[in-house]
Write a protein that holds these residues in place. Structure first.
Motif, mmCIF file in Angstrom:
data_model
loop_
_atom_site.group_PDB
_atom_site.id
_atom_site.type_symbol
_atom_site.label_atom_id
_atom_site.label_comp_id
_atom_site.label_asym_id
_atom_site.label_seq_id
_atom_site.Cartn_x
_atom_site.Cartn_y
_atom_site.Cartn_z
ATOM 1 N N PHE A 10 0.845 -1.199 0.000
ATOM 2 C CA PHE A 10 0.000 0.000 0.000
ATOM 3 C C PHE A 10 0.878 1.247 0.000
ATOM 4 N N ALA A 11 0.521 2.232 -0.814
ATOM 5 C CA ALA A 11 1.272 3.486 -0.860
ATOM 6 C C ALA A 11 1.103 4.283 0.428
ATOM 7 N N ASP A 12 -0.097 4.200 1.008
ATOM 8 C CA ASP A 12 -0.379 4.868 2.280
ATOM 9 C C ASP A 12 -1.558 4.162 2.934
ATOM 10 N N LYS A 13 -1.935 4.603 4.110
ATOM 11 C CA LYS A 13 -2.984 3.871 4.837
ATOM 12 C C LYS A 13 -4.376 4.076 4.231
ATOM 13 N N ARG A 14 -4.578 5.105 3.430
ATOM 14 C CA ARG A 14 -5.860 5.263 2.724
ATOM 15 C C ARG A 14 -6.049 4.203 1.660
ATOM 16 N N GLU A 15 -4.944 3.762 1.078
ATOM 17 C CA GLU A 15 -5.037 2.794 -0.012
ATOM 18 C C GLU A 15 -5.587 1.445 0.459
ATOM 19 N N VAL A 16 -5.528 1.186 1.747
ATOM 20 C CA VAL A 16 -6.160 -0.025 2.274
ATOM 21 C C VAL A 16 -7.660 0.022 1.973
ATOM 22 N N LEU A 17 -8.234 1.215 2.082
ATOM 23 C CA LEU A 17 -9.669 1.407 1.849
ATOM 24 C C LEU A 17 -9.997 1.677 0.388
ATOM 25 N N PHE A 18 -9.061 2.250 -0.337
ATOM 26 C CA PHE A 18 -9.280 2.653 -1.727
ATOM 27 C C PHE A 18 -8.098 2.203 -2.588
ATOM 28 N N PRO A 19 -8.007 0.918 -2.901
ATOM 29 C CA PRO A 19 -6.860 0.434 -3.679
ATOM 30 C C PRO A 19 -6.845 1.005 -5.091
ATOM 31 N N HIS A 20 -5.628 1.230 -5.597
ATOM 32 C CA HIS A 20 -5.492 1.753 -6.966
ATOM 33 C C HIS A 20 -6.005 0.744 -7.988
ATOM 34 N N ALA A 21 -5.656 -0.504 -7.801
ATOM 35 C CA ALA A 21 -6.147 -1.549 -8.698
ATOM 36 C C ALA A 21 -7.521 -1.963 -8.191
ATOM 37 N N ASN A 22 -8.551 -1.400 -8.804
ATOM 38 C CA ASN A 22 -9.904 -1.655 -8.336
ATOM 39 C C ASN A 22 -10.561 -2.726 -9.206
ATOM 40 N N PRO A 23 -10.707 -3.937 -8.668
ATOM 41 C CA PRO A 23 -11.297 -5.011 -9.469
ATOM 42 C C PRO A 23 -12.756 -4.747 -9.842
ATOM 43 N N LEU A 24 -13.426 -3.853 -9.113
ATOM 44 C CA LEU A 24 -14.816 -3.554 -9.421
ATOM 45 C C LEU A 24 -14.943 -2.885 -10.794
ATOM 46 N N HIS A 25 -14.039 -1.968 -11.108
ATOM 47 C CA HIS A 25 -14.067 -1.311 -12.426
ATOM 48 C C HIS A 25 -13.989 -2.354 -13.531
ATOM 49 N N GLU A 26 -12.992 -3.217 -13.449
ATOM 50 C CA GLU A 26 -12.784 -4.235 -14.478
ATOM 51 C C GLU A 26 -13.967 -5.190 -14.555
ATOM 52 N N SER A 27 -14.475 -5.585 -13.404
ATOM 53 C CA SER A 27 -15.601 -6.513 -13.372
ATOM 54 C C SER A 27 -16.838 -5.909 -14.031
ATOM 55 N N LEU A 28 -17.104 -4.632 -13.760
ATOM 56 C CA LEU A 28 -18.270 -3.971 -14.360
ATOM 57 C C LEU A 28 -18.158 -3.913 -15.880
ATOM 58 N N VAL A 29 -16.994 -3.528 -16.377
ATOM 59 C CA VAL A 29 -16.805 -3.413 -17.825
ATOM 60 C C VAL A 29 -16.907 -4.787 -18.483
ATOM 61 N N THR A 30 -16.270 -5.779 -17.888
ATOM 62 C CA THR A 30 -16.321 -7.139 -18.435
ATOM 63 C C THR A 30 -17.756 -7.646 -18.477
ATOM 64 N N ALA A 31 -18.483 -7.445 -17.382
ATOM 65 C CA ALA A 31 -19.874 -7.907 -17.327
ATOM 66 C C ALA A 31 -20.745 -7.156 -18.322
ATOM 67 N N LEU A 32 -20.534 -5.846 -18.444
ATOM 68 C CA LEU A 32 -21.325 -5.041 -19.377
ATOM 69 C C LEU A 32 -21.085 -5.493 -20.820
ATOM 70 N N ASP A 33 -19.860 -5.881 -21.115
ATOM 71 C CA ASP A 33 -19.536 -6.339 -22.471
ATOM 72 C C ASP A 33 -20.246 -7.644 -22.839
ATOM 73 N N THR A 34 -20.694 -8.408 -21.852
ATOM 74 C CA THR A 34 -21.363 -9.686 -22.132
ATOM 75 C C THR A 34 -22.877 -9.556 -22.242
ATOM 76 N N VAL A 35 -23.403 -8.389 -21.911
ATOM 77 C CA VAL A 35 -24.852 -8.175 -21.985
ATOM 78 C C VAL A 35 -25.260 -8.059 -23.447
ATOM 79 N N PRO A 36 -26.344 -8.700 -23.839
ATOM 80 C CA PRO A 36 -26.789 -8.610 -25.246
ATOM 81 C C PRO A 36 -26.992 -7.155 -25.684
#
Length: 189
Positions: A48-74
């Motif tokens: 972690f770069a600092d103690k805030r990053e524990v709560l707000f990681p730079h690599a956010n899997p939610l962003h990727e998951s949303l885009v991937t899931a949206l791409d599979t919607v008809p």
């Protein structure tokens, strides 16, 4: 716990959330977090770069998951339905982390600076969804509205999910329910 034990990042995250809850975000130090996790301060800063990053990681899997899931919607799905499907799919990221999510939200709720950071994160998620909708051919303002409404519904559902006792409610069900309630508010039923 020795430094060679697995899941150093997870142990640091858990230790940080415990200390933030016990002493407050401002009072907890990286050194104390590392010590509680049975690791060194240097190890903390490798993850972690600092103690805030524990709560707000730079690599956010939610962003990727949303885009991937949206791409599979008809393609025929309406923008809000596409967003709903993406949000419901992304809920799987939280299934095993309910208690950590509760701890995280309690820390954020107790700190104005962290609340602002959370709002920025939600705005970033909405922007990510809007851009993914535009790539699907959805024009503005529909892309922006669907993304913003979807994130608002997710926020409400997430709040319910972490505040309700037990594990009875499924987050994806609560997301769908929030969107249905929004529809009822708009239509007036």
């Amino acid at each position: 716990m020795g430094r060679w034990k697995p899941d150093a990042r997870g142990r640091l995250e858990q230790a940080a959330l415990e200390l933030y809850g016990e002493r407050g975000f401002e009072q907890a130090t990286a050194k104390e977090i590392a010590e509680r996790a049975g690791l060194t301060e240097r190890t903390f800063f490798r993850h972690f770069a600092d103690k805030r990053e524990v709560l707000f990681p730079h690599a956010n899997p939610l962003h990727e998951s949303l885009v991937t899931a949206l791409d599979t919607v008809p393609d025929a799905a309406a923008p809000i339905e596409a967003v709903a499907a993406a949000l419901e799919s992304a809920c799987a990221l939280f299934t095993e982390r309910r208690e950590l999510a509760r701890q995280r939200q309690a820390v954020i709720a107790a700190n104005t600076e962290l609340q602002e950071r959370e709002l920025i994160k939600l705005a970033s998620l909405a922007s990510t969804l809007a851009e993914a909708l535009r790539r699907r051919g959805v024009t503005d303002p529909a892309a922006i509205l669907a993304a913003e409404v979807g994130i608002a519904a997710f926020k409400v559902a997430f709040g319910r999910w972490i505040s309700e006792p037990g594990d009875q409610q499924d987050l994806s069900h609560l997301v769908r329910e929030s969107l249905e309630e929004l529809k009822a508010v708009i239509i007036g039923k």
